[in-house]
Design a protein around this motif. Structure first.
Motif, PDB file in Angstrom:
ATOM      1  N   GLY A 156    -107.275 -31.562  13.951  1.00 18.97           N
ATOM      2  CA  GLY A 156    -107.987 -31.130  12.755  1.00 18.97           C
ATOM      3  C   GLY A 156    -107.156 -30.346  11.757  1.00 18.97           C
ATOM      4  O   GLY A 156    -107.712 -29.736  10.845  1.00 18.97           O
ATOM      5  N   VAL A 157    -105.844 -30.338  11.915  1.00 17.92           N
ATOM      6  CA  VAL A 157    -104.992 -29.655  10.941  1.00 17.92           C
ATOM      7  C   VAL A 157    -104.688 -30.646   9.826  1.00 17.92           C
ATOM      8  O   VAL A 157    -104.174 -31.733  10.072  1.00 17.92           O
ATOM      9  N   GLY A 158    -105.037 -30.283   8.606  1.00 19.04           N
ATOM     10  CA  GLY A 158    -104.775 -31.147   7.455  1.00 19.04           C
ATOM     11  C   GLY A 158    -103.354 -30.935   6.946  1.00 19.04           C
ATOM     12  O   GLY A 158    -102.425 -30.690   7.712  1.00 19.04           O
ATOM     13  N   GLU A 159    -103.219 -31.000   5.659  1.00 17.70           N
ATOM     14  CA  GLU A 159    -101.897 -30.836   5.043  1.00 17.70           C
ATOM     15  C   GLU A 159    -101.337 -29.448   5.345  1.00 17.70           C
ATOM     16  O   GLU A 159    -102.054 -28.451   5.310  1.00 17.70           O
ATOM     17  N   VAL A 160    -100.050 -29.391   5.633  1.00 13.65           N
ATOM     18  CA  VAL A 160     -99.356 -28.126   5.873  1.00 13.65           C
ATOM     19  C   VAL A 160     -98.284 -27.975   4.807  1.00 13.65           C
ATOM     20  O   VAL A 160     -97.509 -28.886   4.557  1.00 13.65           O
ATOM     21  N   ARG A 161     -98.254 -26.821   4.160  1.00 18.62           N
ATOM     22  CA  ARG A 161     -97.223 -26.501   3.168  1.00 18.62           C
ATOM     23  C   ARG A 161     -96.491 -25.264   3.657  1.00 18.62           C
ATOM     24  O   ARG A 161     -97.115 -24.296   4.072  1.00 18.62           O
ATOM     25  N   ALA A 162     -95.181 -25.291   3.621  1.00 22.24           N
ATOM     26  CA  ALA A 162     -94.378 -24.156   4.077  1.00 22.24           C
ATOM     27  C   ALA A 162     -93.676 -23.518   2.883  1.00 22.24           C
ATOM     28  O   ALA A 162     -93.112 -24.212   2.041  1.00 22.24           O
ATOM     29  N   GLY A 163     -93.727 -22.215   2.829  1.00 26.45           N
ATOM     30  CA  GLY A 163     -93.072 -21.486   1.752  1.00 26.45           C
ATOM     31  C   GLY A 163     -92.315 -20.307   2.323  1.00 26.45           C
ATOM     32  O   GLY A 163     -91.935 -20.301   3.492  1.00 26.45           O
ATOM     33  N   LYS A 164     -92.130 -19.305   1.500  1.00 24.29           N
ATOM     34  CA  LYS A 164     -91.416 -18.115   1.952  1.00 24.29           C
ATOM     35  C   LYS A 164     -92.028 -16.883   1.296  1.00 24.29           C
ATOM     36  O   LYS A 164     -92.597 -16.960   0.205  1.00 24.29           O
ATOM     37  N   VAL A 165     -91.902 -15.768   1.996  1.00 27.89           N
ATOM     38  CA  VAL A 165     -92.364 -14.478   1.485  1.00 27.89           C
ATOM     39  C   VAL A 165     -91.162 -13.549   1.446  1.00 27.89           C
ATOM     40  O   VAL A 165     -90.445 -13.416   2.437  1.00 27.89           O
ATOM     41  N   ILE A 166     -90.941 -12.943   0.293  1.00 27.05           N
ATOM     42  CA  ILE A 166     -89.843 -11.990   0.121  1.00 27.05           C
ATOM     43  C   ILE A 166     -90.458 -10.639  -0.220  1.00 27.05           C
ATOM     44  O   ILE A 166     -91.208 -10.533  -1.188  1.00 27.05           O
ATOM     45  N   GLU A 167     -90.156  -9.636   0.589  1.00 30.83           N
ATOM     46  CA  GLU A 167     -90.653  -8.284   0.326  1.00 30.83           C
ATOM     47  C   GLU A 167     -89.512  -7.450  -0.236  1.00 30.83           C
ATOM     48  O   GLU A 167     -88.411  -7.439   0.328  1.00 30.83           O
ATOM     49  N   LEU A 168     -89.795  -6.783  -1.334  1.00 35.32           N
ATOM     50  CA  LEU A 168     -88.788  -5.976  -2.022  1.00 35.32           C
ATOM     51  C   LEU A 168     -89.266  -4.533  -2.123  1.00 35.32           C
ATOM     52  O   LEU A 168     -90.465  -4.287  -2.322  1.00 35.32           O
ATOM     53  N   GLU A 169     -88.352  -3.603  -2.024  1.00 36.24           N
ATOM     54  CA  GLU A 169     -88.630  -2.213  -2.316  1.00 36.24           C
ATOM     55  C   GLU A 169     -87.828  -1.866  -3.557  1.00 36.24           C
ATOM     56  O   GLU A 169     -86.594  -1.880  -3.528  1.00 36.24           O
ATOM     57  N   LEU A 170     -88.525  -1.599  -4.640  1.00 34.56           N
ATOM     58  CA  LEU A 170     -87.874  -1.353  -5.928  1.00 34.56           C
ATOM     59  C   LEU A 170     -87.925   0.132  -6.272  1.00 34.56           C
ATOM     60  O   LEU A 170     -88.919   0.809  -5.992  1.00 34.56           O
ATOM     61  N   ALA A 171     -86.888   0.609  -6.919  1.00 31.91           N
ATOM     62  CA  ALA A 171     -86.801   2.015  -7.313  1.00 31.91           C
ATOM     63  C   ALA A 171     -87.598   2.295  -8.582  1.00 31.91           C
ATOM     64  O   ALA A 171     -87.384   3.318  -9.213  1.00 31.91           O
ATOM     65  N   GLU A 172     -88.498   1.420  -8.922  1.00 29.66           N
ATOM     66  CA  GLU A 172     -89.352   1.573 -10.115  1.00 29.66           C
ATOM     67  C   GLU A 172     -90.694   2.152  -9.672  1.00 29.66           C
ATOM     68  O   GLU A 172     -91.325   1.625  -8.756  1.00 29.66           O
ATOM     69  N   THR A 173     -91.136   3.221 -10.321  1.00 25.77           N
ATOM     70  CA  THR A 173     -92.405   3.846  -9.939  1.00 25.77           C
ATOM     71  C   THR A 173     -93.593   3.290 -10.703  1.00 25.77           C
ATOM     72  O   THR A 173     -94.723   3.408 -10.238  1.00 25.77           O
ATOM     73  N   ASP A 174     -93.361   2.682 -11.854  1.00 28.26           N
ATOM     74  CA  ASP A 174     -94.446   2.087 -12.648  1.00 28.26           C
ATOM     75  C   ASP A 174     -94.750   0.698 -12.087  1.00 28.26           C
ATOM     76  O   ASP A 174     -93.908  -0.199 -12.149  1.00 28.26           O
ATOM     77  N   PRO A 175     -95.951   0.486 -11.509  1.00 25.21           N
ATOM     78  CA  PRO A 175     -96.281  -0.804 -10.908  1.00 25.21           C
ATOM     79  C   PRO A 175     -96.152  -1.987 -11.869  1.00 25.21           C
ATOM     80  O   PRO A 175     -95.696  -3.059 -11.467  1.00 25.21           O
ATOM     81  N   ALA A 176     -96.509  -1.802 -13.119  1.00 24.12           N
ATOM     82  CA  ALA A 176     -96.416  -2.904 -14.088  1.00 24.12           C
ATOM     83  C   ALA A 176     -94.952  -3.294 -14.324  1.00 24.12           C
ATOM     84  O   ALA A 176     -94.625  -4.480 -14.395  1.00 24.12           O
ATOM     85  N   LYS A 177     -94.083  -2.303 -14.421  1.00 23.09           N
ATOM     86  CA  LYS A 177     -92.656  -2.582 -14.614  1.00 23.09           C
ATOM     87  C   LYS A 177     -92.047  -3.202 -13.358  1.00 23.09           C
ATOM     88  O   LYS A 177     -91.203  -4.091 -13.448  1.00 23.09           O
ATOM     89  N   ALA A 178     -92.492  -2.730 -12.186  1.00 22.94           N
ATOM     90  CA  ALA A 178     -91.998  -3.298 -10.931  1.00 22.94           C
ATOM     91  C   ALA A 178     -92.410  -4.764 -10.816  1.00 22.94           C
ATOM     92  O   ALA A 178     -91.607  -5.614 -10.426  1.00 22.94           O
ATOM     93  N   LYS A 179     -93.649  -5.061 -11.183  1.00 27.97           N
ATOM     94  CA  LYS A 179     -94.128  -6.447 -11.130  1.00 27.97           C
ATOM     95  C   LYS A 179     -93.342  -7.318 -12.104  1.00 27.97           C
ATOM     96  O   LYS A 179     -92.930  -8.430 -11.764  1.00 27.97           O
ATOM     97  N   ALA A 180     -93.110  -6.828 -13.302  1.00 25.70           N
ATOM     98  CA  ALA A 180     -92.342  -7.586 -14.298  1.00 25.70           C
ATOM     99  C   ALA A 180     -90.920  -7.843 -13.810  1.00 25.70           C
ATOM    100  O   ALA A 180     -90.386  -8.943 -13.972  1.00 25.70           O
ATOM    101  N   ALA A 181     -90.308  -6.841 -13.180  1.00 24.64           N
ATOM    102  CA  ALA A 181     -88.952  -7.014 -12.659  1.00 24.64           C
ATOM    103  C   ALA A 181     -88.934  -8.057 -11.545  1.00 24.64           C
ATOM    104  O   ALA A 181     -88.055  -8.927 -11.503  1.00 24.64           O
ATOM    105  N   ALA A 182     -89.908  -8.003 -10.643  1.00 27.56           N
ATOM    106  CA  ALA A 182     -89.985  -8.962  -9.543  1.00 27.56           C
ATOM    107  C   ALA A 182     -90.234 -10.379 -10.062  1.00 27.56           C
ATOM    108  O   ALA A 182     -89.681 -11.348  -9.530  1.00 27.56           O
ATOM    109  N   GLU A 183     -91.049 -10.509 -11.096  1.00 28.23           N
ATOM    110  CA  GLU A 183     -91.282 -11.830 -11.694  1.00 28.23           C
ATOM    111  C   GLU A 183     -89.985 -12.389 -12.275  1.00 28.23           C
ATOM    112  O   GLU A 183     -89.694 -13.580 -12.130  1.00 28.23           O
ATOM    113  N   GLU A 184     -89.203 -11.543 -12.912  1.00 23.04           N
ATOM    114  CA  GLU A 184     -87.917 -11.984 -13.457  1.00 23.04           C
ATOM    115  C   GLU A 184     -86.959 -12.378 -12.330  1.00 23.04           C
ATOM    116  O   GLU A 184     -86.249 -13.376 -12.427  1.00 23.04           O
ATOM    117  N   MET A 185     -86.950 -11.610 -11.247  1.00 22.63           N
ATOM    118  CA  MET A 185     -86.129 -11.951 -10.080  1.00 22.63           C
ATOM    119  C   MET A 185     -86.536 -13.313  -9.515  1.00 22.63           C
ATOM    120  O   MET A 185     -85.684 -14.127  -9.163  1.00 22.63           O
TER     121      MET A 185
END
Length: 81
Positions: free
Chosen positions: A34-63
């Motif tokens: 009963g297992v249908g389609e399987v998609r494999a991806g990756k998860v990358i966890e980063l610790e950024l020296a940015e304290t502003d969450p919006a700026k951290a998110k923008a930096a991670a999106e650029e990365m």
């Protein structure tokens, strides 16, 4: 203080995913029905020296756009926390 960011990268719909296909086949061979389609991806966890969450998110999106994901064949999602 730092901000933790999680970037999830997945193949775009319609893009061949041989790793996902192999996982799906292996699960079937192990008796998991009963297992249908399987998609494999990756998860990358980063610790950024940015304290502003919006700026951290923008930096991670650029990365992700510049290195972590191949945006031609992969999509990505950035989460704070």
């Amino acid at each position: 203080m730092t901000t933790r960011v999680r970037v999830t990268v997945m193949p775009k719909p319609g893009v061949l995913d041989p790793q996902g296909k192999a996982i799906g086949q292996a699960l079937e061979n192990l008796g998991f029905a009963g297992v249908g389609e399987v998609r494999a991806g990756k998860v990358i966890e980063l610790e950024l020296a940015e304290t502003d969450p919006a700026k951290a998110k923008a930096a991670a999106e650029e990365m992700a756009r510049r290195l972590l994901a191949n945006t031609v064949i992969e999509s990505f999602r950035v989460e704070i926390g």
